[in-house]
Design a protein around this motif. Structure first.
Motif, PDB file in Angstrom:
ATOM      1  N   THR A   1       9.807   7.677   0.920  1.00  0.00           N
ATOM      2  CA  THR A   1       8.714   7.702  -0.059  1.00  0.00           C
ATOM      3  C   THR A   1       7.407   8.053   0.634  1.00  0.00           C
ATOM      4  O   THR A   1       7.120   7.525   1.706  1.00  0.00           O
ATOM      5  N   THR A   2       6.646   8.931   0.034  1.00  0.00           N
ATOM      6  CA  THR A   2       5.302   9.223   0.551  1.00  0.00           C
ATOM      7  C   THR A   2       4.297   8.924  -0.556  1.00  0.00           C
ATOM      8  O   THR A   2       4.674   8.512  -1.659  1.00  0.00           O
ATOM      9  N   GLU A   3       3.030   9.193  -0.265  1.00  0.00           N
ATOM     10  CA  GLU A   3       2.006   8.993  -1.294  1.00  0.00           C
ATOM     11  C   GLU A   3       2.160  10.017  -2.415  1.00  0.00           C
ATOM     12  O   GLU A   3       1.608   9.855  -3.498  1.00  0.00           O
TER      13      GLU A   3
ATOM     14  N   GLU B   1      -1.570  -3.178   9.290  1.00  0.00           N
ATOM     15  CA  GLU B   1      -1.314  -2.710   7.922  1.00  0.00           C
ATOM     16  C   GLU B   1      -2.330  -3.317   6.947  1.00  0.00           C
ATOM     17  O   GLU B   1      -2.833  -2.634   6.050  1.00  0.00           O
TER      18      GLU B   1
ATOM     19  N   LEU C   1       8.007  -8.558 -10.822  1.00  0.00           N
ATOM     20  CA  LEU C   1       7.275  -9.822 -10.960  1.00  0.00           C
ATOM     21  C   LEU C   1       7.425 -10.435 -12.351  1.00  0.00           C
ATOM     22  O   LEU C   1       7.344 -11.637 -12.502  1.00  0.00           O
TER      23      LEU C   1
ATOM     24  N   PRO D   1       5.915   3.576   1.771  1.00  0.00           N
ATOM     25  CA  PRO D   1       4.728   3.532   0.901  1.00  0.00           C
ATOM     26  C   PRO D   1       3.607   2.726   1.552  1.00  0.00           C
ATOM     27  O   PRO D   1       3.832   1.578   1.959  1.00  0.00           O
ATOM     28  N   LEU D   2       2.408   3.274   1.633  1.00  0.00           N
ATOM     29  CA  LEU D   2       1.255   2.525   2.140  1.00  0.00           C
ATOM     30  C   LEU D   2       1.014   1.305   1.248  1.00  0.00           C
ATOM     31  O   LEU D   2       1.209   1.406   0.041  1.00  0.00           O
ATOM     32  N   PRO D   3       0.612   0.153   1.787  1.00  0.00           N
ATOM     33  CA  PRO D   3       0.069  -0.040   3.135  1.00  0.00           C
ATOM     34  C   PRO D   3       1.105  -0.166   4.250  1.00  0.00           C
ATOM     35  O   PRO D   3       0.709  -0.369   5.391  1.00  0.00           O
ATOM     36  N   LEU D   4       2.417  -0.078   3.943  1.00  0.00           N
ATOM     37  CA  LEU D   4       3.406  -0.158   5.016  1.00  0.00           C
ATOM     38  C   LEU D   4       3.273   1.059   5.918  1.00  0.00           C
ATOM     39  O   LEU D   4       3.103   2.184   5.437  1.00  0.00           O
TER      40      LEU D   4
ATOM     41  N   TYR E   1      12.406  -1.007  -3.549  1.00  0.00           N
ATOM     42  CA  TYR E   1      12.314  -1.122  -5.010  1.00  0.00           C
ATOM     43  C   TYR E   1      10.989  -1.708  -5.477  1.00  0.00           C
ATOM     44  O   TYR E   1      10.451  -1.325  -6.514  1.00  0.00           O
TER      45      TYR E   1
ATOM     46  N   TYR F   1       8.084  -1.302  -4.583  1.00  0.00           N
ATOM     47  CA  TYR F   1       6.905  -0.434  -4.489  1.00  0.00           C
ATOM     48  C   TYR F   1       6.949   0.751  -5.447  1.00  0.00           C
ATOM     49  O   TYR F   1       6.050   1.581  -5.434  1.00  0.00           O
TER      50      TYR F   1
ATOM     51  N   ARG G   1       0.945  -1.589  -3.594  1.00  0.00           N
ATOM     52  CA  ARG G   1       0.734  -0.299  -2.926  1.00  0.00           C
ATOM     53  C   ARG G   1      -0.745   0.037  -2.843  1.00  0.00           C
ATOM     54  O   ARG G   1      -1.507  -0.182  -3.789  1.00  0.00           O
ATOM     55  N   THR G   2      -1.136   0.644  -1.760  1.00  0.00           N
ATOM     56  CA  THR G   2      -2.512   1.089  -1.576  1.00  0.00           C
ATOM     57  C   THR G   2      -2.930   2.014  -2.713  1.00  0.00           C
ATOM     58  O   THR G   2      -4.045   1.890  -3.244  1.00  0.00           O
TER      59      THR G   2
ATOM     60  N   SER H   1      15.738  -4.120  -0.781  1.00  0.00           N
ATOM     61  CA  SER H   1      14.451  -4.285  -0.097  1.00  0.00           C
ATOM     62  C   SER H   1      14.199  -3.090   0.814  1.00  0.00           C
ATOM     63  O   SER H   1      13.085  -2.567   0.882  1.00  0.00           O
ATOM     64  N   THR H   2      15.260  -2.638   1.506  1.00  0.00           N
ATOM     65  CA  THR H   2      15.152  -1.471   2.385  1.00  0.00           C
ATOM     66  C   THR H   2      14.937  -0.195   1.565  1.00  0.00           C
ATOM     67  O   THR H   2      14.357   0.763   2.046  1.00  0.00           O
TER      68      THR H   2
END
Lengths: 299, 299
Positions: free
Chosen positions: A13-15, B112, A78, A272-275, A47, A49, B79-80, A43-44
């Motif tokens: 995944t990217t921005e 991060e 959530l 995915p940022l902030p990761l 999902y 994000y 996510r950012t 989790s890996t």
């Protein structure tokens, strides 16, 4: 479905979005290697994000690329209403099972966790695996709560966090949980470094992060344990200890992200940022480990 | 902006959506009571459970109902990119400040967390308050990390978790943090039971959950501390101990949800599932406490 090796691939995944080509190739590679099932959007698989639309799309891509190998997808969110929506999309995509962790912001009481599973299982037409992952959800399941949830319709499996290193303690852990569950409910282990101990202690399945990138290696360990060769399974795991050490220290997601990039199976960044990916010193360690263990060359 | 009492109202929410009328009335009531600022969409305002569209709408309603009292809104997300989008909406809504907690699913490294604040502060045109809330985010800020973040543009305040009960330890806690921050950055306390101790120890602000429903009571405590009447502030807090006890045990959100309903300021349910209200025994205790302390009758 909930037996043997369940391999959990990354969702690169990217921005800008999901690298669908890379994701499809990762899943096809797992199916070709002969894993027992594929756990997409764990989790890996990031999902937590992704948007509802992205998750529906990834579920469809996974089923397509898995070429008949059963696919399970993570449906956590959530809010209960979001979980229900994602579950509906996943079922429409043709998944064979769903995996539900109780995501939290405000901490949840046991009754609130139970209420979530009660609401969701009522609406399902595929089996559900309870995802007990205190490291990301901060929910601490008691065995009594597992027992209550396992009585709900469609609950077919529990994915537990790492069992203790000590063999006797691991057996005791699995036995204590099984005592609260109907016989039909599968118990599977996660935390890759605990896989051999967990399988040898009687777990039915290994929900594997490393298996999402190194299926042949993870299958060798799994098949040894399934054949009753506990020493063989342990030997496989001990050989992989340098990889387990990195995973314990930096998290499976960051290690697999860097490994996929090193092997040319994803471009970077793929989280995915902030990761962010592994720090550079850890990355150098990882490359040494991959080369030393000949990981990835033949999966 | 980051001085005195910042009152954090509920966002009454059902499975059908937000009760906009009830939310607007809660905010108007705070403005009329003379609070120094309003913290909408904080943890008590359920920001983590709402969609981007709902959050934009609530920010607009808050600014409107606050009638000139400065409004700060929570902009946290996993996510950012989501944080950036929510921050843009909030600024368009006319908020005076934003509040950012580093939400997590995968745990975040210090780099991060810093990267998140770096990306977000770059895009802001209003001041930002760093929201240090380990109970919900599971991020543990070091003072060194606070110092790094406080150097970023637009960082104007830090909202810290409860200070220690012991007065000397509380002073030491606040002094140690201030030593890492520029003089222009405000330090405010949260955890209502620690408010008097925090203000007496030199905190500039109280970010208050109870103040979102009982502004006159919270103002009395705040004004005493601001006037240098430490004993008076402590006496106010000690009188409220039965309420603080419920908040510590069940969380501020569940207690305020039930209290708002008891006072006729929201209908029930008003929390997003899987969150449920107070259990019935705690609810009975709360009603006794509200009546005994005459809370809510004159705010």
């Amino acid at each position: 479905m909930f037996r043997g090796l369940s391999a959990f691939p990354l969702t690169p995944t990217t921005e800008e979005g999901i690298d669908e080509r890379a994701f499809g190739a990762l899943v096809s590679r797992l199916a070709a290697a002969g894993v027992d099932s594929i756990g997409a959007l764990g989790s890996t698989g990031g999902y937590a994000y992704l948007t509802r639309e992205q998750r529906a799309r990834v579920a469809r891509l996974a089923v397509e690329a898995a070429d008949g190998v059963p696919v399970m997808v993570g449906i956590g969110a959530l809010r209960t209403s979001q979980v229900l929506a994602v579950a509906e999309d996943a079922q429409k995509a043709g998944v064979s099972a769903v995996l539900l962790a109780p995501m939290t912001y405000q901490s949840l009481t046991d009754d609130e966790v139970f209420g979530l599973y009660e609401s969701v299982t009522r609406e399902l037409s595929v089996p559900l695996c309870v995802y007990d992952n205190p490291r990301t959800t901060h929910v601490h399941f008691t065995d009594e709560l597992h027992g209550r949830i396992a009585e709900l319709p469609n609950v077919a499996a529990v994915k537990i966090p790492p069992v203790p290193d000590d063999r006797a303690a691991a057996r005791q852990r699995v036995a204590a949980l099984r005592a609260q569950l109907p016989d039909t409910v599968s118990v599977g282990v996660s935390g890759d470094w605990a896989a051999a101990t967990g399988l040898n202690a009687g777990c039915d399945a290994w929900y594997s992060v490393a298996g999402g990138l190194f299926p042949a290696t993870a299958l060798a360990l799994t098949r040894a344990a399934q054949a009753g060769d506990a020493a063989g399974a342990t030997a496989h795991s001990e050989r992989l200890e340098p990889l387990w050490e990195l995973i314990r220290q930096y998290g499976g997601l960051r290690v697999m992200s860097a490994a996929a990039s090193h092997l040319g199976l994803a471009t970077e960044p793929n989280l995915p940022l902030p990761l962010r990916g592994l720090p550079s010193d850890a990355r150098r360690r990882l490359v040494t480990v991959l080369e030393h263990l000949a990981l990835g060359t033949s999966a």
